[in-house]
Design a protein around this motif. Structure first.
Motif, mmCIF file in Angstrom:
data_model
loop_
_atom_site.group_PDB
_atom_site.id
_atom_site.type_symbol
_atom_site.label_atom_id
_atom_site.label_comp_id
_atom_site.label_asym_id
_atom_site.label_seq_id
_atom_site.Cartn_x
_atom_site.Cartn_y
_atom_site.Cartn_z
ATOM 1 N N ILE A 1 0.848 -1.187 0.000
ATOM 2 C CA ILE A 1 0.000 0.000 0.000
ATOM 3 C C ILE A 1 0.888 1.243 0.000
ATOM 4 N N PHE A 2 0.627 2.150 -0.930
ATOM 5 C CA PHE A 2 1.308 3.441 -0.961
ATOM 6 C C PHE A 2 0.420 4.486 -0.296
ATOM 7 N N VAL A 3 1.018 5.333 0.528
ATOM 8 C CA VAL A 3 0.261 6.342 1.271
ATOM 9 C C VAL A 3 0.621 7.728 0.747
ATOM 10 N N THR A 4 -0.405 8.503 0.407
ATOM 11 C CA THR A 4 -0.166 9.861 -0.105
ATOM 12 C C THR A 4 0.056 10.861 1.023
ATOM 13 N N HIS A 5 -0.748 10.759 2.087
ATOM 14 C CA HIS A 5 -0.602 11.638 3.247
ATOM 15 C C HIS A 5 -1.482 11.117 4.373
ATOM 16 N N GLU A 6 -1.383 11.745 5.535
ATOM 17 C CA GLU A 6 -1.927 11.182 6.775
ATOM 18 C C GLU A 6 -3.364 11.563 7.087
ATOM 19 N N HIS A 7 -4.068 12.291 6.243
ATOM 20 C CA HIS A 7 -5.454 12.649 6.547
ATOM 21 C C HIS A 7 -6.333 11.400 6.594
ATOM 22 N N SER A 8 -7.340 11.425 7.473
ATOM 23 C CA SER A 8 -8.114 10.217 7.762
ATOM 24 C C SER A 8 -8.821 9.644 6.544
ATOM 25 N N ASP A 9 -9.213 10.493 5.600
ATOM 26 C CA ASP A 9 -9.902 9.971 4.417
ATOM 27 C C ASP A 9 -8.945 9.264 3.451
ATOM 28 N N HIS A 10 -7.684 9.132 3.871
ATOM 29 C CA HIS A 10 -6.709 8.390 3.081
ATOM 30 C C HIS A 10 -6.064 7.243 3.862
ATOM 31 N N ARG B 1 -0.820 -8.605 6.593
ATOM 32 C CA ARG B 1 0.638 -8.518 6.636
ATOM 33 C C ARG B 1 1.187 -7.795 5.406
ATOM 34 N N LEU B 2 0.628 -6.624 5.113
ATOM 35 C CA LEU B 2 0.967 -5.890 3.899
ATOM 36 C C LEU B 2 2.083 -4.876 4.132
ATOM 37 N N PRO B 3 3.012 -4.749 3.201
ATOM 38 C CA PRO B 3 4.000 -3.673 3.266
ATOM 39 C C PRO B 3 3.322 -2.319 3.048
ATOM 40 N N ILE B 4 3.796 -1.305 3.766
ATOM 41 C CA ILE B 4 3.301 0.062 3.604
ATOM 42 C C ILE B 4 4.466 0.949 3.193
ATOM 43 N N TYR B 5 4.213 1.821 2.200
ATOM 44 C CA TYR B 5 5.233 2.730 1.681
ATOM 45 C C TYR B 5 4.769 4.175 1.880
ATOM 46 N N ALA B 6 5.588 4.966 2.575
ATOM 47 C CA ALA B 6 5.282 6.381 2.800
ATOM 48 C C ALA B 6 6.591 7.121 3.057
ATOM 49 N N ASN B 7 6.566 8.443 2.880
ATOM 50 C CA ASN B 7 7.786 9.193 3.181
ATOM 51 C C ASN B 7 7.943 9.380 4.694
ATOM 52 N N LYS B 8 9.117 9.797 5.123
ATOM 53 C CA LYS B 8 9.435 9.848 6.557
ATOM 54 C C LYS B 8 8.501 10.770 7.329
ATOM 55 N N ASP C 1 4.354 -3.710 12.368
ATOM 56 C CA ASP C 1 5.661 -4.347 12.507
ATOM 57 C C ASP C 1 6.696 -3.643 11.639
ATOM 58 N N THR C 2 7.895 -3.569 12.159
ATOM 59 C CA THR C 2 8.972 -2.859 11.468
ATOM 60 C C THR C 2 9.211 -3.394 10.064
ATOM 61 N N GLU C 3 9.104 -4.718 9.903
ATOM 62 C CA GLU C 3 9.381 -5.294 8.588
ATOM 63 C C GLU C 3 8.310 -4.965 7.536
ATOM 64 N N GLN C 4 7.196 -4.352 7.976
ATOM 65 C CA GLN C 4 6.160 -3.927 7.038
ATOM 66 C C GLN C 4 6.273 -2.453 6.673
ATOM 67 N N LYS C 5 7.201 -1.742 7.311
ATOM 68 C CA LYS C 5 7.317 -0.297 7.106
ATOM 69 C C LYS C 5 8.454 0.021 6.151
ATOM 70 N N PHE C 6 8.099 0.695 5.042
ATOM 71 C CA PHE C 6 9.086 1.055 4.031
ATOM 72 C C PHE C 6 9.013 2.558 3.761
ATOM 73 N N THR C 7 10.181 3.148 3.533
ATOM 74 C CA THR C 7 10.255 4.573 3.238
ATOM 75 C C THR C 7 10.283 4.794 1.726
ATOM 76 N N PHE C 8 9.429 5.678 1.275
ATOM 77 C CA PHE C 8 9.363 6.063 -0.143
ATOM 78 C C PHE C 8 9.354 7.588 -0.157
ATOM 79 N N GLU C 9 10.517 8.175 -0.418
ATOM 80 C CA GLU C 9 10.633 9.616 -0.309
ATOM 81 C C GLU C 9 10.062 10.340 -1.527
ATOM 82 N N THR C 10 9.614 11.562 -1.290
ATOM 83 C CA THR C 10 9.067 12.406 -2.349
ATOM 84 C C THR C 10 10.127 12.696 -3.404
#
Length: 264
Positions: A54-63, A75-82, A96-105
């Motif tokens: 799952i890619f995350v655009t930003h932290e607002h609740s409707d997203h 057990r899905l990986p999540i991609y978001a910027n720091k 879980d840490t192994e599900q957290k991935f950084t995807f920078e702008t």
């Protein structure tokens, strides 16, 4: 098989977009409850447990409303910027840490033949970003939740085959509506949302000879209507020499009903 997608839900109450190739399938945002997300997936005959992430655009609740639930359950990986990770950490529960991935702008992540390009937008969130999906010569551009469309953004999304483009509000409906003035001012600001007319003006600068479909997205339930958005966008584009139904087609999105799964 080419790039396929469905706008599962789009609007002020929740947003989620599904994208798949032969090798991978991804979700951009999970802004509805876990149960609602599962229902939307069943409506396009897909299974959440087959997602690659799952890619995350930003932290607002409707997203991000269903993000934590889905990530933990499947057990899905999540991609978001720091900055987005930091802003949403307390909102989505423990991951879980192994599900957290950084995807920078402003960077590109590749998954086989699929390249995903991130770019910043102008919205009142920690570091909002959206994505362009590149696959076998096809280009799918997502841009909502921005107060304006800059030349930099236009350069990234230009001449996409498919646009999923914010057309949030009709300015007069917003001005005359029930929202308190501070909310109206926020929506109309450079870190708010793009109006129907401003969306069309920006579209006129990015539509190219490859462009075939434009989906009007993130419509306000209080300050817009599908017919009004479509009419306003069509008219503004016509004034700039673009005739809907000839070079490209306009499509609606809905806060509760997915668009049909189609190939780019």
């Amino acid at each position: 098989m080419s790039l396929q997608f469905s706008v599962l839900a789009s609007g002020s109450t929740g947003n989620a977009i599904y994208i798949e190739t032969k090798e991978h399938s991804f979700l951009v945002d999970a802004g509805l409850s876990g149960k609602q997300m599962e229902k939307l997936f069943s409506e396009i005959n897909r299974d959440i447990q087959n997602l690659s992430g799952i890619f995350v655009t930003h932290e607002h609740s409707d997203h991000i409303k269903g993000l934590g639930v889905l990530a933990r359950k499947y057990r899905l990986p999540i991609y978001a910027n720091k900055k987005t990770w930091k802003a949403m950490d307390s909102l989505i529960g423990e991951i879980d840490t192994e599900q957290k991935f950084t995807f920078e702008t402003g960077t590109v992540k590749s998954f086989g033949s699929l390249d995903i390009e991130s770019f910043g937008v102008s919205h009142d969130a920690a570091e909002p970003m959206f994505f362009v999906f590149h696959y076998e010569g096809k280009k799918l551009a997502l841009i909502t939740d921005t107060g304006y469309v800059s030349n930099r953004m236009k350069g990234v999304i230009h001449n996409a085959d498919i646009f999923i483009f914010e057309s949030n509000h009709d300015v007069e409906m917003l001005r005359m509506g029930r929202y308190p003035w501070n909310v109206k001012r926020r929506i109309l600001s450079d870190v708010g949302h793009v109006s129907n007319e401003d969306a069309a003006i920006a579209m006129a600068d990015v539509i190219g000879d490859k462009t075939k479909r434009i989906y009007l997205a993130h419509l306000s339930q209080d300050n817009n209507m599908k017919d009004l958005a479509r009419m306003s966008v069509q008219q503004t584009l016509a004034n700039k020499g673009f005739i809907t139904g000839e070079q490209f087609d306009l499509y609606d999105t809905d806060p509760k009903t997915p668009t049909p799964l189609v190939a780019v």
